[in-house]
Design a protein around this motif. Structure first.
Motif, PDB file in Angstrom:
ATOM      1  N   ARG A 159       0.976  -0.951   0.230  1.00 30.28           N
ATOM      2  CA  ARG A 159      -0.176   0.144  -0.385  1.00 30.28           C
ATOM      3  C   ARG A 159       0.834   1.627  -0.287  1.00 30.28           C
ATOM      4  N   LEU A 160       2.134   1.129   0.626  1.00 27.81           N
ATOM      5  CA  LEU A 160       2.873   1.957   0.315  1.00 27.81           C
ATOM      6  C   LEU A 160       3.079   1.954  -1.378  1.00 27.81           C
ATOM      7  N   ASP A 161       3.652   1.667  -1.520  1.00 28.94           N
ATOM      8  CA  ASP A 161       3.743   1.826  -3.495  1.00 28.94           C
ATOM      9  C   ASP A 161       2.378   2.312  -3.861  1.00 28.94           C
ATOM     10  N   HIS A 162       1.132   1.746  -3.484  1.00 30.41           N
ATOM     11  CA  HIS A 162      -0.016   1.907  -4.317  1.00 30.41           C
ATOM     12  C   HIS A 162       0.240   3.830  -3.908  1.00 30.41           C
ATOM     13  N   ASN A 163       0.593   4.253  -2.549  1.00 29.94           N
ATOM     14  CA  ASN A 163       0.241   5.348  -2.256  1.00 29.94           C
ATOM     15  C   ASN A 163       1.083   6.092  -2.527  1.00 29.94           C
ATOM     16  N   ARG A 164       2.383   5.707  -2.693  1.00 26.61           N
ATOM     17  CA  ARG A 164       3.524   6.063  -3.480  1.00 26.61           C
ATOM     18  C   ARG A 164       2.663   6.801  -5.097  1.00 26.61           C
ATOM     19  N   ALA A 165       2.217   5.659  -5.908  1.00 31.05           N
ATOM     20  CA  ALA A 165       1.754   6.159  -7.199  1.00 31.05           C
ATOM     21  C   ALA A 165       0.626   6.990  -7.051  1.00 31.05           C
ATOM     22  N   LEU A 166      -0.435   7.256  -5.957  1.00 31.31           N
ATOM     23  CA  LEU A 166      -1.173   8.120  -6.142  1.00 31.31           C
ATOM     24  C   LEU A 166      -0.830   9.393  -5.989  1.00 31.31           C
ATOM     25  N   GLY A 167       0.301  10.235  -4.888  1.00 36.16           N
ATOM     26  CA  GLY A 167       0.874  10.757  -5.323  1.00 36.16           C
ATOM     27  C   GLY A 167       1.601  11.233  -6.575  1.00 36.16           C
ATOM     28  N   GLN A 168       2.430  10.727  -7.212  1.00 33.55           N
ATOM     29  CA  GLN A 168       2.778  11.538  -7.804  1.00 33.55           C
ATOM     30  C   GLN A 168       2.331  11.913  -9.221  1.00 33.55           C
ATOM     31  N   ILE A 169       1.522  11.386  -8.890  1.00 31.93           N
ATOM     32  CA  ILE A 169       0.299  11.469 -10.230  1.00 31.93           C
ATOM     33  C   ILE A 169      -0.317  13.059 -10.017  1.00 31.93           C
ATOM     34  N   SER A 170      -1.199  12.693  -8.452  1.00 30.81           N
ATOM     35  CA  SER A 170      -1.083  14.111  -8.417  1.00 30.81           C
ATOM     36  C   SER A 170      -0.707  15.305  -8.055  1.00 30.81           C
ATOM     37  N   GLU A 171       0.966  15.383  -7.796  1.00 27.65           N
ATOM     38  CA  GLU A 171       1.964  15.815  -8.458  1.00 27.65           C
ATOM     39  C   GLU A 171       2.258  16.241  -9.608  1.00 27.65           C
ATOM     40  N   ARG A 172       1.829  15.392 -10.384  1.00 23.74           N
ATOM     41  CA  ARG A 172       2.433  15.216 -12.069  1.00 23.74           C
ATOM     42  C   ARG A 172       0.920  15.870 -12.725  1.00 23.74           C
ATOM     43  N   LEU A 173       0.524  15.762 -12.553  1.00 23.62           N
ATOM     44  CA  LEU A 173      -1.128  16.622 -13.002  1.00 23.62           C
ATOM     45  C   LEU A 173      -1.685  17.678 -12.206  1.00 23.62           C
ATOM     46  N   ASN A 174      -0.841  17.992 -11.256  1.00 24.25           N
ATOM     47  CA  ASN A 174      -1.359  19.539 -10.695  1.00 24.25           C
ATOM     48  C   ASN A 174      -3.363  19.203  -9.973  1.00 24.25           C
ATOM     49  N   VAL A 175      -3.274  17.735  -9.446  1.00 20.51           N
ATOM     50  CA  VAL A 175      -4.922  17.438  -8.867  1.00 20.51           C
ATOM     51  C   VAL A 175      -4.911  16.591  -7.515  1.00 20.51           C
ATOM     52  N   GLN A 176      -5.988  17.346  -6.716  1.00 19.63           N
ATOM     53  CA  GLN A 176      -5.475  16.657  -5.457  1.00 19.63           C
ATOM     54  C   GLN A 176      -5.518  15.192  -5.278  1.00 19.63           C
ATOM     55  N   VAL A 177      -4.423  14.490  -4.312  1.00 14.95           N
ATOM     56  CA  VAL A 177      -4.279  13.668  -4.288  1.00 14.95           C
ATOM     57  C   VAL A 177      -6.224  12.267  -4.175  1.00 14.95           C
ATOM     58  N   SER A 178      -6.690  12.889  -3.242  1.00 16.01           N
ATOM     59  CA  SER A 178      -7.907  12.090  -2.624  1.00 16.01           C
ATOM     60  C   SER A 178      -8.989  12.258  -4.134  1.00 16.01           C
ATOM     61  N   ASP A 179      -8.617  13.231  -5.299  1.00 14.90           N
ATOM     62  CA  ASP A 179      -9.208  12.867  -6.494  1.00 14.90           C
ATOM     63  C   ASP A 179      -8.914  12.204  -7.567  1.00 14.90           C
ATOM     64  N   VAL A 180      -7.959  11.175  -7.464  1.00 14.88           N
ATOM     65  CA  VAL A 180      -6.552   9.835  -7.900  1.00 14.88           C
ATOM     66  C   VAL A 180      -6.857   8.689  -7.041  1.00 14.88           C
ATOM     67  N   LYS A 181      -7.654   7.528  -7.993  1.00 14.55           N
ATOM     68  CA  LYS A 181      -8.181   6.353  -8.035  1.00 14.55           C
ATOM     69  C   LYS A 181      -7.578   5.392  -8.444  1.00 14.55           C
ATOM     70  N   ASN A 182      -7.071   4.348  -8.375  1.00 12.44           N
ATOM     71  CA  ASN A 182      -7.295   3.286  -9.238  1.00 12.44           C
ATOM     72  C   ASN A 182      -6.090   2.717  -9.447  1.00 12.44           C
ATOM     73  N   VAL A 183      -5.156   3.646  -9.187  1.00 15.58           N
ATOM     74  CA  VAL A 183      -3.893   2.403  -9.736  1.00 15.58           C
ATOM     75  C   VAL A 183      -3.423   1.548  -9.275  1.00 15.58           C
ATOM     76  N   ILE A 184      -2.565   0.531 -10.131  1.00 15.66           N
ATOM     77  CA  ILE A 184      -2.297  -0.531  -9.253  1.00 15.66           C
ATOM     78  C   ILE A 184      -0.653  -1.027  -8.746  1.00 15.66           C
TER      79      ILE A 184
END
Ligand SMILES: NC(=O)C1=CN([C@@H]2O[C@H](COP(=O)(O)OP(=O)(O)OC[C@H]3O[C@@H](n4cnc5c(N)ncnc54)[C@H](O)[C@@H]3O)[C@@H](O)[C@H]2O)C=CC1
Ligand SMILES: O=C([O-])CC(=O)C(=O)O
Length: 341
Positions: A159-184
């Protein structure tokens, strides 16, 4: 309203740095809910007994309303007795000059002994999360030596890797991390893991959009970002643990502790409708991953049980990545078994 019965939560390696971040989160209700009393069992080894007692003193000093008791011990049987949730953080770290086999052999003997203690003394239906590295293979050893614990109850932390992936997408697309889901995260908690964004979405004012579609909305950005999603994004998530070590001179601790809470919370209380998370679980052959490995899959959780999300399309690029990390886990499994003989 009558208060709930306390849940007993074991944290092994509780005197270490993840333990120090994790136990106050559990005592505050972050793992099991703000209305769920807990009794903490903290286990470490004799050289850490004094530090462990110091952590216990701080837990008392913090006066957590949900904390109904603390067992701080170096006795594995006392630590495991009656526990409903076991978070296995203790292990033998790799030291300078050590071969992979040496580390594996130390951890195999630790996880073999702790598996037996959990099997004999934990509460029926105890849920186990292995955090200590090599997390997937330690969990597999634990499963092998605790045959009466259902395999559905043994998992490892990706889950740490999963959360890291959410965090990277949030930073790169400049969106809230809570709006990103379903990375694997597929596979091993190691640098061969495959962080997959093909099914990830972002909540936008116009509804949920696939991450790849959002990226493609801007034709100029498309080539650059698609390249990054298949290249730099993957390697950033894969190498994030090493980057934290380089920056902190210590490995991830607060993010590991927080992600361990996320893992258990979702497992026990359920994942939100339409959301999946990554958990290292016993493979049943789904997605043609060899059965008998502890492999990270996308899962949903309901009524205290996880289910692997089925039917996701796997493209050729992803297939190779899924197989590569499975091959590494098969090698680790063989190495672990060679340490047993
Ligand atoms: N799966 C994941 O996402 C992550 C896993 N990790 C792993 O978590 C583990 C713990 O990390 P840290 O807390 O930073 O390490 P640490 O070295 O600060 O703490 C480990 C603790 O485990 C204890 N320990 C050693 N053998 C034990 C045994 N047989 N029984 C009970 N306790 C024992 C040690 O005395 C120490 O207090 C490491 O293996 C690390 O690689 C770390 C970050 C993320
Ligand atoms: O790399 C390490 O030793 C710690 C770890 O597992 C991570 O941060 O993902």
């Amino acid at each position: 309203m009558a208060s709930k019965e306390p849940i007993r939560v074991l944290v092994t390696g509780a005197a270490g740095q993840i333990g120090y971040a994790l136990v106050p989160m559990i005592a505050r209700g972050v793992m099991l809910g703000a209305d769920q009393p807990v009794i903490l069992h903290m286990l470490d080894i004799p050289p850490a007994a004094e530090a462990l007692n110091g952590v216990k003193m701080e837990l008392v000093d913090a006066a957590f309303p949900l904390l109904k008791g603390v067992v701080a011990t170096t006795d594995v049987v006392e630590g495991c007795t009656g526990v409903n949730v076991a978070v296995m953080v203790g292990g033998f770290p790799r030291k300078e000059g050590m071969e992979r086999k040496d580390v594996m052999s130390k951890n195999v003997s630790i996880y073999k002994a702790q598996a037996s203690a959990l099997e004999k003394h934990a509460a029926a239906n105890c849920k186990v999360l292995v955090v200590a590295n090599p997390a997937n293979t330690n969990a597999l050893i634990l499963k092998e030596f605790a045959p009466s614990i259902p395999e559905k109850n043994i998992s490892c932390l990706t889950r740490l890797d999963h959360n890291r992936a959410l965090g990277q997408i949030s930073e790169r697309l400049n969106v809230q991390v809570s709006d990103v889901k379903n990375v694997i995260i597929w596979g091993n908690h190691s640098s061969t893991q495959y962080p997959d964004v093909n099914h990830a979405t972002v909540k936008t004012p116009a509804g949920e959009k696939p991450v790849r579609e959002l990226v493609a909305d801007d034709a100029c950005l498309m080539i650059v970002l698609l390249y990054r999603l298949n290249g730099e994004f993957i390697s950033t998530v894969q190498q994030r643990g090493a980057a934290i070590i380089k920056a902190r001179k210590l490995s991830s601790a607060l993010s590991a502790a927080s992600s361990a809470c996320d893992h258990i919370r979702d497992w026990v209380l359920g994942t939100p409708e339409g959301t999946f998370v990554s958990m290292g679980v016993y493979s049943d052959g789904s997605y043609n991953v060899p059965a008998g490995l502890i492999y990270s899959f996308p899962v949903t959780c309901k009524n205290g049980e996880w289910t692997i999300v089925q039917g996701l399309a796997i493209d050729e690029y992803s297939r190779k990545k899924l197989d590569l990390t499975a091959d590494e886990l098969s090698e680790e499994k063989a190495l672990a078994y060679s340490c047993l003989s």
